[in-house]
Each structure stands twice: as C-alpha cells, then as structure tokens.
Design a protein around this motif. Sequence first.
Motif, PDB file in Angstrom:
ATOM      1  N   ARG A  71      92.786  68.213  25.922  1.00 43.44           N
ATOM      2  CA  ARG A  71      92.647  67.738  24.538  1.00 43.44           C
ATOM      3  C   ARG A  71      91.183  67.412  24.227  1.00 43.44           C
ATOM      4  O   ARG A  71      90.630  67.872  23.228  1.00 43.44           O
ATOM      5  CB  ARG A  71      93.526  66.516  24.292  1.00 43.44           C
ATOM      6  N   LYS A  72      90.549  66.636  25.105  1.00 45.45           N
ATOM      7  CA  LYS A  72      89.162  66.225  24.875  1.00 45.45           C
ATOM      8  C   LYS A  72      88.213  67.418  24.844  1.00 45.45           C
ATOM      9  O   LYS A  72      87.336  67.495  23.989  1.00 45.45           O
ATOM     10  CB  LYS A  72      88.694  65.250  25.968  1.00 45.45           C
ATOM     11  N   SER A  73      88.378  68.330  25.777  1.00 47.99           N
ATOM     12  CA  SER A  73      87.462  69.471  25.843  1.00 47.99           C
ATOM     13  C   SER A  73      87.648  70.410  24.652  1.00 47.99           C
ATOM     14  O   SER A  73      86.668  70.903  24.094  1.00 47.99           O
ATOM     15  CB  SER A  73      87.624  70.222  27.155  1.00 47.99           C
ATOM     16  N   SER A  74      88.895  70.637  24.244  1.00 50.71           N
ATOM     17  CA  SER A  74      89.126  71.522  23.097  1.00 50.71           C
ATOM     18  C   SER A  74      88.607  70.876  21.818  1.00 50.71           C
ATOM     19  O   SER A  74      87.992  71.551  20.984  1.00 50.71           O
ATOM     20  CB  SER A  74      90.608  71.876  22.962  1.00 50.71           C
ATOM     21  N   GLU A  75      88.803  69.582  21.668  1.00 48.72           N
ATOM     22  CA  GLU A  75      88.302  68.880  20.479  1.00 48.72           C
ATOM     23  C   GLU A  75      86.780  68.936  20.428  1.00 48.72           C
ATOM     24  O   GLU A  75      86.193  69.114  19.363  1.00 48.72           O
ATOM     25  CB  GLU A  75      88.767  67.423  20.467  1.00 48.72           C
ATOM     26  N   ALA A  76      86.132  68.794  21.588  1.00 50.51           N
ATOM     27  CA  ALA A  76      84.672  68.839  21.645  1.00 50.51           C
ATOM     28  C   ALA A  76      84.158  70.208  21.218  1.00 50.51           C
ATOM     29  O   ALA A  76      83.221  70.313  20.420  1.00 50.51           O
ATOM     30  CB  ALA A  76      84.190  68.503  23.056  1.00 50.51           C
ATOM     31  N   ALA A  77      84.778  71.267  21.723  1.00 49.23           N
ATOM     32  CA  ALA A  77      84.357  72.630  21.383  1.00 49.23           C
ATOM     33  C   ALA A  77      84.589  72.924  19.905  1.00 49.23           C
ATOM     34  O   ALA A  77      83.722  73.487  19.234  1.00 49.23           O
ATOM     35  CB  ALA A  77      85.094  73.646  22.249  1.00 49.23           C
ATOM     36  N   VAL A  78      85.747  72.539  19.385  1.00 45.58           N
ATOM     37  CA  VAL A  78      86.072  72.773  17.975  1.00 45.58           C
ATOM     38  C   VAL A  78      85.079  72.015  17.082  1.00 45.58           C
ATOM     39  O   VAL A  78      84.572  72.556  16.100  1.00 45.58           O
ATOM     40  CB  VAL A  78      87.536  72.358  17.663  1.00 45.58           C
ATOM     41  N   LYS A  79      84.768  70.786  17.460  1.00 50.19           N
ATOM     42  CA  LYS A  79      83.829  69.964  16.689  1.00 50.19           C
ATOM     43  C   LYS A  79      82.447  70.635  16.627  1.00 50.19           C
ATOM     44  O   LYS A  79      81.839  70.722  15.563  1.00 50.19           O
ATOM     45  CB  LYS A  79      83.715  68.570  17.323  1.00 50.19           C
ATOM     46  N   VAL A  80      81.965  71.117  17.771  1.00 52.54           N
ATOM     47  CA  VAL A  80      80.657  71.774  17.812  1.00 52.54           C
ATOM     48  C   VAL A  80      80.651  73.013  16.918  1.00 52.54           C
ATOM     49  O   VAL A  80      79.702  73.239  16.164  1.00 52.54           O
ATOM     50  CB  VAL A  80      80.269  72.134  19.271  1.00 52.54           C
ATOM     51  N   MET A  81      81.707  73.807  16.985  1.00 49.23           N
ATOM     52  CA  MET A  81      81.767  75.010  16.142  1.00 49.23           C
ATOM     53  C   MET A  81      81.782  74.650  14.663  1.00 49.23           C
ATOM     54  O   MET A  81      81.083  75.267  13.863  1.00 49.23           O
ATOM     55  CB  MET A  81      82.993  75.862  16.481  1.00 49.23           C
ATOM     56  N   HIS A  82      82.562  73.654  14.285  1.00 49.52           N
ATOM     57  CA  HIS A  82      82.631  73.250  12.880  1.00 49.52           C
ATOM     58  C   HIS A  82      81.286  72.704  12.398  1.00 49.52           C
ATOM     59  O   HIS A  82      80.874  72.986  11.270  1.00 49.52           O
ATOM     60  CB  HIS A  82      83.741  72.223  12.660  1.00 49.52           C
ATOM     61  N   GLU A  83      80.609  71.924  13.254  1.00 49.62           N
ATOM     62  CA  GLU A  83      79.298  71.367  12.887  1.00 49.62           C
ATOM     63  C   GLU A  83      78.278  72.474  12.647  1.00 49.62           C
ATOM     64  O   GLU A  83      77.342  72.305  11.877  1.00 49.62           O
ATOM     65  CB  GLU A  83      78.785  70.426  13.987  1.00 49.62           C
ATOM     66  N   GLN A  84      78.460  73.608  13.326  1.00 48.79           N
ATOM     67  CA  GLN A  84      77.521  74.727  13.198  1.00 48.79           C
ATOM     68  C   GLN A  84      77.957  75.724  12.121  1.00 48.79           C
ATOM     69  O   GLN A  84      77.403  76.805  12.009  1.00 48.79           O
ATOM     70  CB  GLN A  84      77.412  75.472  14.530  1.00 48.79           C
ATOM     71  N   GLY A  85      79.000  75.387  11.370  1.00 47.79           N
ATOM     72  CA  GLY A  85      79.458  76.248  10.293  1.00 47.79           C
ATOM     73  C   GLY A  85      80.375  77.379  10.744  1.00 47.79           C
ATOM     74  O   GLY A  85      80.644  78.296   9.983  1.00 47.79           O
ATOM     75  N   GLY A  86      80.858  77.305  11.969  1.00 49.72           N
ATOM     76  CA  GLY A  86      81.771  78.335  12.476  1.00 49.72           C
ATOM     77  C   GLY A  86      83.219  77.918  12.314  1.00 49.72           C
ATOM     78  O   GLY A  86      83.519  76.832  11.811  1.00 49.72           O
ATOM     79  N   GLU A  87      84.114  78.781  12.761  1.00 55.17           N
ATOM     80  CA  GLU A  87      85.545  78.490  12.713  1.00 55.17           C
ATOM     81  C   GLU A  87      86.055  78.339  14.140  1.00 55.17           C
ATOM     82  O   GLU A  87      85.633  79.075  15.027  1.00 55.17           O
ATOM     83  CB  GLU A  87      86.288  79.642  12.022  1.00 55.17           C
ATOM     84  N   ALA A  88      86.978  77.407  14.324  1.00 53.28           N
ATOM     85  CA  ALA A  88      87.537  77.200  15.662  1.00 53.28           C
ATOM     86  C   ALA A  88      88.923  76.574  15.550  1.00 53.28           C
ATOM     87  O   ALA A  88      89.195  75.789  14.646  1.00 53.28           O
ATOM     88  CB  ALA A  88      86.638  76.309  16.494  1.00 53.28           C
ATOM     89  N   GLU A  89      89.775  76.952  16.490  1.00 55.69           N
ATOM     90  CA  GLU A  89      91.143  76.435  16.530  1.00 55.69           C
ATOM     91  C   GLU A  89      91.588  76.442  17.986  1.00 55.69           C
ATOM     92  O   GLU A  89      91.247  77.345  18.744  1.00 55.69           O
ATOM     93  CB  GLU A  89      92.041  77.337  15.695  1.00 55.69           C
ATOM     94  N   PHE A  90      92.354  75.428  18.376  1.00 56.08           N
ATOM     95  CA  PHE A  90      92.876  75.372  19.737  1.00 56.08           C
ATOM     96  C   PHE A  90      94.395  75.523  19.694  1.00 56.08           C
ATOM     97  O   PHE A  90      95.062  74.875  18.899  1.00 56.08           O
ATOM     98  CB  PHE A  90      92.510  74.050  20.415  1.00 56.08           C
ATOM     99  N   VAL A  91      94.919  76.375  20.570  1.00 57.23           N
ATOM    100  CA  VAL A  91      96.364  76.601  20.652  1.00 57.23           C
ATOM    101  C   VAL A  91      96.797  76.325  22.087  1.00 57.23           C
ATOM    102  O   VAL A  91      96.342  76.955  23.029  1.00 57.23           O
ATOM    103  CB  VAL A  91      96.714  78.065  20.281  1.00 57.23           C
ATOM    104  N   ARG A  92      97.688  75.362  22.247  1.00 61.18           N
ATOM    105  CA  ARG A  92      98.204  74.991  23.582  1.00 61.18           C
ATOM    106  C   ARG A  92      99.171  76.067  24.046  1.00 61.18           C
ATOM    107  O   ARG A  92     100.052  76.478  23.307  1.00 61.18           O
ATOM    108  CB  ARG A  92      98.885  73.631  23.482  1.00 61.18           C
ATOM    109  N   LYS A  93      99.039  76.514  25.284  1.00 59.50           N
ATOM    110  CA  LYS A  93      99.923  77.550  25.842  1.00 59.50           C
ATOM    111  C   LYS A  93     100.951  76.932  26.763  1.00 59.50           C
ATOM    112  O   LYS A  93     100.745  75.949  27.375  1.00 59.50           O
ATOM    113  CB  LYS A  93      99.117  78.604  26.603  1.00 59.50           C
TER     114      LYS A  93
END
Length: 93
Positions: A71-93
């Motif tokens: 959870r923490k690592s996916s949230e961190a990555a998504v946050k960085v992408m959003h801050e840089q104007g990119g798109e990001a989504e995490f899907v639990r498998k």
Amino acid sequence: GDIIKQRLKPSFVEIRGELLMQSYAPDGVERVKKALKEAVNSGVSTKYVAAGRYSLTAHTSDFKKAEELLRKSSEAAVKVMHEQGGEAEFVRK
C-alpha cells in the motif's frame, strides 16, 4: 503447542499488484523511473510487465506487513506520478 505454531507459519508471504503509469511529457520515461524508484525505496520489488505496466511485489514474514508495504509503496509511486503531471493507478492482484 508453540513448536507446532512455528512450524505451521509460512516462512514468508508474497503479495503483488500492478502499477499502471503513463506520462506524455518529453521526459516521461524519466518520470516513470522516478516513481518506480520511490516504490522500491518503500521496500518492494518492481518488474516490467508491458508498456506502462509494472508489477510490485512485497515479501515479508507477515501478511499484514506485506499489505502495508504494498500500500505504502504504490501510494508513493502514484503520488510522484501525479505530482509530475502523469497518470498512475494501482491494481491489487
């Protein structure tokens, strides 16, 4: 009793999810790398799956810890992408 409990415990738990990221910026690859680095710094391993898709895997001895790590690592990555104007989504498998 305690010996049986110790032997029945799994030695480690592995859970994974998929991180979907994209950036249309000229330096989009660098932005994705930065987001992935943030995920790895949070304690998970990453693997390239396909264009814009990355597998995140958490290994630990405790299921709840693994969930929290993922959870923490996916949230961190998504946050960085959003801050840089990119798109990001995490899907639990």
